[in-house]
Design a protein around this motif. Structure first.
Motif, PDB file in Angstrom:
ATOM      1  N   ASP A 103      40.047  37.360  44.934  1.00  0.00           N
ATOM      2  CA  ASP A 103      40.599  36.195  44.241  1.00  0.00           C
ATOM      3  C   ASP A 103      41.834  36.573  43.429  1.00  0.00           C
ATOM      4  O   ASP A 103      42.911  36.033  43.638  1.00  0.00           O
ATOM      5  CB  ASP A 103      39.532  35.512  43.366  1.00  0.00           C
ATOM      6  CG  ASP A 103      38.804  36.492  42.437  1.00  0.00           C
ATOM      7  OD1 ASP A 103      39.087  37.704  42.458  1.00  0.00           O
ATOM      8  OD2 ASP A 103      37.922  36.033  41.677  1.00  0.00           O
ATOM      9  N   GLU A 106      44.321  41.902  39.022  1.00  0.00           N
ATOM     10  CA  GLU A 106      44.710  41.926  37.620  1.00  0.00           C
ATOM     11  C   GLU A 106      45.071  43.363  37.229  1.00  0.00           C
ATOM     12  O   GLU A 106      46.179  43.802  37.492  1.00  0.00           O
ATOM     13  CB  GLU A 106      43.582  41.337  36.761  1.00  0.00           C
ATOM     14  CG  GLU A 106      44.101  40.842  35.423  1.00  0.00           C
ATOM     15  CD  GLU A 106      43.026  40.177  34.585  1.00  0.00           C
ATOM     16  OE1 GLU A 106      42.882  38.957  34.686  1.00  0.00           O
ATOM     17  OE2 GLU A 106      42.356  40.895  33.812  1.00  0.00           O
ATOM     18  N   SER A 107      44.127  44.116  36.648  1.00  0.00           N
ATOM     19  CA  SER A 107      44.441  45.513  36.305  1.00  0.00           C
ATOM     20  C   SER A 107      44.668  46.340  37.568  1.00  0.00           C
ATOM     21  O   SER A 107      45.380  47.344  37.549  1.00  0.00           O
ATOM     22  CB  SER A 107      43.301  46.136  35.498  1.00  0.00           C
ATOM     23  OG  SER A 107      42.181  46.363  36.320  1.00  0.00           O
ATOM     24  N   THR A 110      39.591  47.048  40.447  1.00  0.00           N
ATOM     25  CA  THR A 110      38.624  46.656  41.475  1.00  0.00           C
ATOM     26  C   THR A 110      39.144  46.986  42.874  1.00  0.00           C
ATOM     27  O   THR A 110      38.450  47.610  43.676  1.00  0.00           O
ATOM     28  CB  THR A 110      38.345  45.136  41.388  1.00  0.00           C
ATOM     29  OG1 THR A 110      37.946  44.833  40.052  1.00  0.00           O
ATOM     30  CG2 THR A 110      37.258  44.715  42.362  1.00  0.00           C
ATOM     31  N   VAL A 156      41.904  31.804  34.439  1.00  0.00           N
ATOM     32  CA  VAL A 156      41.824  30.668  35.362  1.00  0.00           C
ATOM     33  C   VAL A 156      40.416  30.536  35.944  1.00  0.00           C
ATOM     34  O   VAL A 156      39.670  31.514  36.019  1.00  0.00           O
ATOM     35  CB  VAL A 156      42.867  30.791  36.498  1.00  0.00           C
ATOM     36  CG1 VAL A 156      44.282  30.790  35.928  1.00  0.00           C
ATOM     37  CG2 VAL A 156      42.631  32.042  37.329  1.00  0.00           C
TER      38      VAL A 156
HETATM   39  P1  IMP Z   1      40.932  43.876  38.082  1.00  0.00           P
HETATM   40  O1  IMP Z   1      39.992  44.963  38.475  1.00  0.00           O
HETATM   41  O2  IMP Z   1      41.337  43.940  36.638  1.00  0.00           O
HETATM   42  O3  IMP Z   1      42.131  43.754  38.982  1.00  0.00           O
HETATM   43  O4  IMP Z   1      40.041  42.592  38.113  1.00  0.00           O
HETATM   44  C1  IMP Z   1      40.183  41.561  38.927  1.00  0.00           C
HETATM   45  C2  IMP Z   1      38.883  40.781  38.869  1.00  0.00           C
HETATM   46  O5  IMP Z   1      38.646  40.247  37.558  1.00  0.00           O
HETATM   47  C3  IMP Z   1      39.001  39.580  39.775  1.00  0.00           C
HETATM   48  O6  IMP Z   1      38.495  39.891  41.061  1.00  0.00           O
HETATM   49  C4  IMP Z   1      38.178  38.543  39.081  1.00  0.00           C
HETATM   50  O7  IMP Z   1      36.834  38.649  39.497  1.00  0.00           O
HETATM   51  C5  IMP Z   1      38.258  38.890  37.613  1.00  0.00           C
HETATM   52  N1  IMP Z   1      39.264  38.068  36.926  1.00  0.00           N
HETATM   53  C6  IMP Z   1      40.444  38.499  36.443  1.00  0.00           C
HETATM   54  N2  IMP Z   1      41.136  37.498  35.874  1.00  0.00           N
HETATM   55  C7  IMP Z   1      40.376  36.396  36.016  1.00  0.00           C
HETATM   56  C8  IMP Z   1      40.564  35.013  35.655  1.00  0.00           C
HETATM   57  O8  IMP Z   1      41.600  34.582  35.084  1.00  0.00           O
HETATM   58  N3  IMP Z   1      39.571  34.163  35.979  1.00  0.00           N
HETATM   59  C9  IMP Z   1      38.427  34.577  36.620  1.00  0.00           C
HETATM   60  N4  IMP Z   1      38.219  35.845  36.982  1.00  0.00           N
HETATM   61  C10 IMP Z   1      39.183  36.752  36.691  1.00  0.00           C
END
Ligand code: IMP
Ligand code: MG
Length: 180
Positions: A103, A106-107, A110, A156
């Motif tokens: 979806d 972000e960082s 994941t 979001v």
């Molecule tokens: P990352 O490991 O920081 O890139 O995390 C990404 C994951 O955090 C996404 O797959 C989402 O499950 C969750 N996430 C990050 N931002 C949002 C948001 O604004 N709304 C809902 N879930 C989010």
């Protein structure tokens, strides 16, 4: 403004905008070198986006295999921050061309975890498609190969994404702006 569960939700990307973008992304993916494709959707947040993107892929002539992996972050904001596998895929990825679908990027933790895991297991090539890219929040050196929309730095919901288990069912992506 739509009101759901007593909250006002300001739409950020409408169902029509998302559908249009999914078709374009599918064309882009199909134009790439990948023909024998294994799609892995990262649950839970990607389930609606993955379902729609995979159907758009069908219309390009691609016939992907589909798998699911459930990943979860732990220790947010601490030294021991990381990602763990809650439910793994069933298939052997050795020698496969894999498209990871999520979806939001972000960082990057994941999807970096998922990408490295698949390469460790012998995948031939791993590419990434995300609906939303919150690039200002990036912590890891990782970019998606296919991005639906650049996402402003709001939390979001909708189109599969939740806050406290709510709002996954919304057909659009929006921001909770307060009590209705
Ligand atoms: P990352 O490991 O920081 O890139 O995390 C990404 C994951 O955090 C996404 O797959 C989402 O499950 C969750 N996430 C990050 N931002 C949002 C948001 O604004 N709304 C809902 N879930 C989010
Ligand atoms: Mg997620």
């Amino acid at each position: 403004m739509p009101v759901v569960r007593g909250k006002s939700i300001e739409p950020l990307f409408t169902a029509e905008q998302i559908a249009e973008r999914n078709r374009e992304m599918a064309e882009q993916i199909a134009a790439g070198p990948v023909k024998d494709l294994l799609v892995i959707a990262v649950l839970k947040g990607s389930f609606i986006f993955a379902a729609d993107l995979i159907r758009s892929l069908h219309h390009t002539g691609l016939a992907p295999e589909v798998e699911f992996i459930t990943l979860s972050s732990y220790g947010a904001g601490t030294e021991s921050m990381g990602v763990r596998i809650v439910k793994d895929i069933d298939s052997d990825v050795h020698g496969r061309d894999v498209l990871l679908i999520d979806d939001i990027l972000e960082s990057g933790r994941t999807l970096l975890f998922a990408k490295e895991l698949l390469y460790e297991r012998g995948a031939r090539n791993v590419t990434i498609a995300v609906l939303l890219d919150k690039s200002v929040k990036r912590k890891e050196k990782l970019e998606a190969d296919y991005v639906g929309f650049e996402c402003p730095d709001y939390f979001v919901v909708g189109y599969g994404m939740d806050v406290a288990y709510a709002f996954r069912e919304l057909p659009f992506v929006g921001v909770v702006t307060g009590d209705a």
